[in-house]
Design an enzyme around this catalytic site. Structure first.
Site, PDB file in Angstrom:
ATOM      1  N   ASP A 134      60.246  30.748  31.705  1.00 27.70           N
ATOM      2  CA  ASP A 134      60.962  32.076  32.067  1.00 27.70           C
ATOM      3  C   ASP A 134      62.358  32.249  31.419  1.00 27.70           C
ATOM      4  O   ASP A 134      63.189  30.928  31.426  1.00 27.70           O
ATOM      5  CB  ASP A 134      61.282  32.075  33.668  1.00 27.70           C
ATOM      6  CG  ASP A 134      61.055  33.739  34.215  1.00 27.70           C
ATOM      7  OD1 ASP A 134      60.144  34.132  34.466  1.00 27.70           O
ATOM      8  OD2 ASP A 134      62.310  34.089  33.877  1.00 27.70           O
ATOM      9  N   GLU A 156      49.174  41.212  45.579  1.00 31.40           N
ATOM     10  CA  GLU A 156      50.347  40.592  46.244  1.00 31.40           C
ATOM     11  C   GLU A 156      49.831  40.369  47.561  1.00 31.40           C
ATOM     12  O   GLU A 156      48.968  41.071  48.226  1.00 31.40           O
ATOM     13  CB  GLU A 156      51.591  41.696  46.077  1.00 31.40           C
ATOM     14  CG  GLU A 156      52.126  41.350  44.530  1.00 31.40           C
ATOM     15  CD  GLU A 156      53.435  42.434  44.657  1.00 31.40           C
ATOM     16  OE1 GLU A 156      53.961  42.342  45.480  1.00 31.40           O
ATOM     17  OE2 GLU A 156      53.788  42.595  43.452  1.00 31.40           O
ATOM     18  N   ASN A 194      42.877  50.364  38.246  1.00 32.69           N
ATOM     19  CA  ASN A 194      43.942  50.655  39.481  1.00 32.69           C
ATOM     20  C   ASN A 194      43.922  51.964  39.613  1.00 32.69           C
ATOM     21  O   ASN A 194      44.321  52.332  40.558  1.00 32.69           O
ATOM     22  CB  ASN A 194      45.057  50.180  38.701  1.00 32.69           C
ATOM     23  CG  ASN A 194      45.798  48.783  39.277  1.00 32.69           C
ATOM     24  OD1 ASN A 194      45.049  47.948  39.856  1.00 32.69           O
ATOM     25  ND2 ASN A 194      46.876  48.246  38.798  1.00 32.69           N
ATOM     26  N   PHE A 250      40.039  49.792  50.532  1.00 33.00           N
ATOM     27  CA  PHE A 250      40.864  50.642  50.105  1.00 33.00           C
ATOM     28  C   PHE A 250      40.451  52.347  50.435  1.00 33.00           C
ATOM     29  O   PHE A 250      40.597  53.236  49.962  1.00 33.00           O
ATOM     30  CB  PHE A 250      40.619  50.783  48.503  1.00 33.00           C
ATOM     31  CG  PHE A 250      41.594  49.624  48.069  1.00 33.00           C
ATOM     32  CD1 PHE A 250      41.399  48.305  48.239  1.00 33.00           C
ATOM     33  CD2 PHE A 250      42.919  49.973  47.449  1.00 33.00           C
ATOM     34  CE1 PHE A 250      42.445  47.331  48.055  1.00 33.00           C
ATOM     35  CE2 PHE A 250      43.760  48.936  47.198  1.00 33.00           C
ATOM     36  CZ  PHE A 250      43.309  47.729  47.557  1.00 33.00           C
ATOM     37  N   CYS A 293      52.637  48.401  41.126  1.00 27.30           N
ATOM     38  CA  CYS A 293      51.352  48.522  40.078  1.00 27.30           C
ATOM     39  C   CYS A 293      50.883  50.077  40.278  1.00 27.30           C
ATOM     40  O   CYS A 293      51.071  50.901  39.011  1.00 27.30           O
ATOM     41  CB  CYS A 293      50.471  47.646  40.398  1.00 27.30           C
ATOM     42  SG  CYS A 293      50.952  45.906  40.502  1.00 27.30           S
TER      43      CYS A 293
HETATM   44  C1  UGA Z   1      47.112  46.341  43.146  1.00 29.59           C
HETATM   45  C2  UGA Z   1      45.564  46.094  42.793  1.00 29.59           C
HETATM   46  O1  UGA Z   1      45.123  46.132  44.086  1.00 29.59           O
HETATM   47  C3  UGA Z   1      45.349  44.736  42.130  1.00 29.59           C
HETATM   48  O2  UGA Z   1      43.856  44.900  42.037  1.00 29.59           O
HETATM   49  C4  UGA Z   1      46.154  44.744  40.832  1.00 29.59           C
HETATM   50  O3  UGA Z   1      45.717  43.576  40.376  1.00 29.59           O
HETATM   51  C5  UGA Z   1      47.568  44.934  41.146  1.00 29.59           C
HETATM   52  O4  UGA Z   1      47.593  46.247  41.690  1.00 29.59           O
HETATM   53  C6  UGA Z   1      48.472  44.859  39.786  1.00 29.59           C
HETATM   54  O5  UGA Z   1      48.200  45.656  38.943  1.00 29.59           O
HETATM   55  O6  UGA Z   1      49.264  43.839  39.582  1.00 29.59           O
HETATM   56  P1  UGA Z   1      48.919  45.538  44.863  1.00 29.59           P
HETATM   57  O7  UGA Z   1      49.967  46.504  44.085  1.00 29.59           O
HETATM   58  O8  UGA Z   1      49.407  44.096  45.092  1.00 29.59           O
HETATM   59  O9  UGA Z   1      47.392  45.452  43.979  1.00 29.59           O
HETATM   60  O10 UGA Z   1      48.518  46.096  46.232  1.00 29.59           O
HETATM   61  P2  UGA Z   1      47.147  46.897  46.861  1.00 29.59           P
HETATM   62  O11 UGA Z   1      46.717  45.852  47.759  1.00 29.59           O
HETATM   63  O12 UGA Z   1      46.459  47.373  45.879  1.00 29.59           O
HETATM   64  O13 UGA Z   1      47.923  47.798  47.589  1.00 29.59           O
HETATM   65  C7  UGA Z   1      48.917  49.127  46.928  1.00 29.59           C
HETATM   66  C8  UGA Z   1      49.121  50.253  47.913  1.00 29.59           C
HETATM   67  O14 UGA Z   1      48.240  50.878  48.337  1.00 29.59           O
HETATM   68  C9  UGA Z   1      50.158  49.601  49.031  1.00 29.59           C
HETATM   69  O15 UGA Z   1      51.150  50.473  49.246  1.00 29.59           O
HETATM   70  C10 UGA Z   1      49.108  49.756  50.273  1.00 29.59           C
HETATM   71  O16 UGA Z   1      49.545  50.057  51.373  1.00 29.59           O
HETATM   72  C11 UGA Z   1      48.167  50.915  49.896  1.00 29.59           C
HETATM   73  N1  UGA Z   1      46.784  51.047  50.351  1.00 29.59           N
HETATM   74  C12 UGA Z   1      46.066  50.110  50.029  1.00 29.59           C
HETATM   75  C13 UGA Z   1      46.535  52.075  51.278  1.00 29.59           C
HETATM   76  O17 UGA Z   1      47.291  52.919  51.518  1.00 29.59           O
HETATM   77  N2  UGA Z   1      45.279  52.119  51.749  1.00 29.59           N
HETATM   78  C14 UGA Z   1      44.320  51.368  51.399  1.00 29.59           C
HETATM   79  O18 UGA Z   1      43.084  51.339  51.866  1.00 29.59           O
HETATM   80  C15 UGA Z   1      44.547  50.245  50.584  1.00 29.59           C
END
Ligand code: UGA
Length: 430
Positions: A30, A155, A208, A249, A260
């Site tokens: 890094d 995350e 995504n 989801f 993301c």
């Molecule tokens: C997301 C993808 O899920 C991962 O597969 C991907 O690797 C990552 O982006 C990336 O591109 O690096 P992440 O951003 O860590 O992962 O979080 P998620 O768990 O996907 O949640 C994203 C957002 O959606 C959060 O604000 C969460 O609260 C919201 N969410 C998720 C909902 O409002 N409802 C759901 O049913 C699920």
């Protein structure tokens, strides 16, 4: 195998640590000396469940180390991962300058064949540019392979997602690179999909965007549920049991946030536009996402009539559970909007207080415990889906609040229970 990971953000650090955990010999690079110092002294620049212990275990076993020096890392690795940020430009397109810089640096240190793997989320056709750049700056002297290997970890669940993925995607140009990547991922039991580089890059943005679309879909349905008296959780369960749809989801809430989905949607729309396609569907997904927050805010203000000078307790600041990350957090957005309305805020998050403080500064009161947030509040708001908020001491909250009003932006609590306790309770889509 000997691996080098360039970039120790969420993706790079988890990737490097998990590869060490399954037995590879990993050097993480890094360019931020402060970060390298923290990692070398056994500290963690981010909160991710289980990661600190795993880093320590692998550092102690001499399978994992950290350096500021790209040449040192490149020299060590037979496989070199690029895991640097790809932030958005103001117009939504992707800033690829970090990728380009790393490609140049790698080119400058090549002395023998290496496999250069892009793990950062990048627009389709970036692999071609990386090949061109390495060729140009290494003056064509050394053979190399470029591979696209997008990462799908979430995350908060990063280790589990990395070690037990649904699939591993490898975009390649040569059989030699396929063999190296198969060997590398041998300890991880998951189907390995081999494609061309462009398709692998596209899989990431398409995945995504589809997940964000799924969230916007259920959020749009939640608006219809509210207007008709139906319950969005029942609807999500009912449609989610169809294996073609799936229940994951489909949790309605304050909309998606994080580093993301918002960025990747804008990027995918822009990439499509540059390729001559107007991805209207995804623009609508974005619109529904911002409407969802507007509708929730309206609900709060209509209930309080005037938010100015009211004290609101906000539970949750991270963009979702299990993380200290507040980037593009709907909870922070909500706080900012309530502050603009003139409300006073008392806030709490199990992990994200430090990072939230850097954004919200001294405009809110930071409270040390979940149950004390309610003291003197006109209303409570749940903004992040932390499971522990389900254990909120509601009877005590009612006693210490000026008015027992609770807005649940994540549908964590049971409406019947809240009603029994005498709360005015408003949630999403039910
Ligand atoms: C997301 C993808 O899920 C991962 O597969 C991907 O690797 C990552 O982006 C990336 O591109 O690096 P992440 O951003 O860590 O992962 O979080 P998620 O768990 O996907 O949640 C994203 C957002 O959606 C959060 O604000 C969460 O609260 C919201 N969410 C998720 C909902 O409002 N409802 C759901 O049913 C699920």
């Amino acid at each position: 195998m000997k691996i080098c990971i360039i970039g120790t953000g969420y993706v790079g650090l988890v990737t490097g640590t998990c590869f060490a955990e399954v037995g590879h010999d990993v050097v993480c690079v890094d360019n931020d000396p402060a970060k390298v110092k923290i990692l070398r002294s056994g500290g963690m620049p981010i909160y991710e469940p289980g990661l600190a212990e795993m880093v320590k275990r692998n550092v102690d076993a001499s399978r994992l180390r950290f350096t500021e020096s790209t040449p040192e890392g490149v020299q060590h690795g037979d496989v070199i991962f690029i895991a640097v940020p790809t932030p958005p430009h103001a117009d939504g397109s992707v800033d690829l300058s970090f990728i380009e810089k790393v490609a140049r640096e790698i080119a400058g240190c090549l002395t023998q064949h290496k496999v250069v793997v892009d793990k950062s989320t990048v627009p389709v056709k970036t692999g071609d540019k990386v090949v061109e750049t390495i060729k140009r700056y290494s003056k064509g002297k050394v053979e190399f392979d470029v591979v696209s290997n997008p990462e799908f970890l979430r995350e908060g669940f990063a280790i589990e997602d990395f070690l037990k993925p649904d699939r591993i995607v490898i975009g390649v140009r040569s059989e030699r690179a396929v063999a190296v990547m198969r060997e590398l991922y041998k300890p991880i039991p998951a189907p390995l999909i081999v494609t061309d580089i462009n398709s692998a890059e596209l899989i990431k943005h398409a995945a995504n965007s589809f997940l964000a679309l799924k969230i916007s879909y259920i959020n749009a349905v939640s608006a219809i549920c509210e207007a008709s008296g139906a319950n969005v959780i029942e609807v999500a369960n009912g449609i989610g049991m169809d294996a073609r749809i799936g229940r994951r989801f489909l949790d309605a809430g304050l909309g998606y946030g994080g580093s993301c989905f918002p960025k990747d949607l804008s990027a995918f729309i822009k990439i499509s536009e540059q390729l001559g396609y107007d991805f209207r569907l995804l623009r609508e997904v974005q619109r529904i996402n911002s409407d969802q927050m507007d509708r929730f805010l309206k609900k709060i203000i209509e209930t309080l009539w005037v938010a100015k000078d009211k004290t609101l307790g906000v539970l949750g600041l991270a963009f979702k559970q299990n993380t200290d990350d507040v980037r593009q957090s709907p909870a922070i957005d909500l706080c900012q909007r309530l502050l603009e309305e003139g409300a006073r805020l008392r806030v709490y998050d199990p992990q994200a207080m430090g990072k939230a403080r850097a954004v919200l500064k001294d405009r809110v009161v930071y409270v040390d415990s979940m149950d004390d947030v309610a003291i003197g509040c006109d209303a409570l708001v749940i903004a992040t889906e932390w499971p522990e908020f389900k254990k909120l001491n509601l009877a005590r909250a009612k006693e210490v609040m000026t008015h027992p009003i609770l807005f649940d932006g994540r549908n964590l609590l049971d409406p019947a229970e809240l009603q029994r306790l005498g709360f005015v309770y408003k949630s999403i889509g039910r």
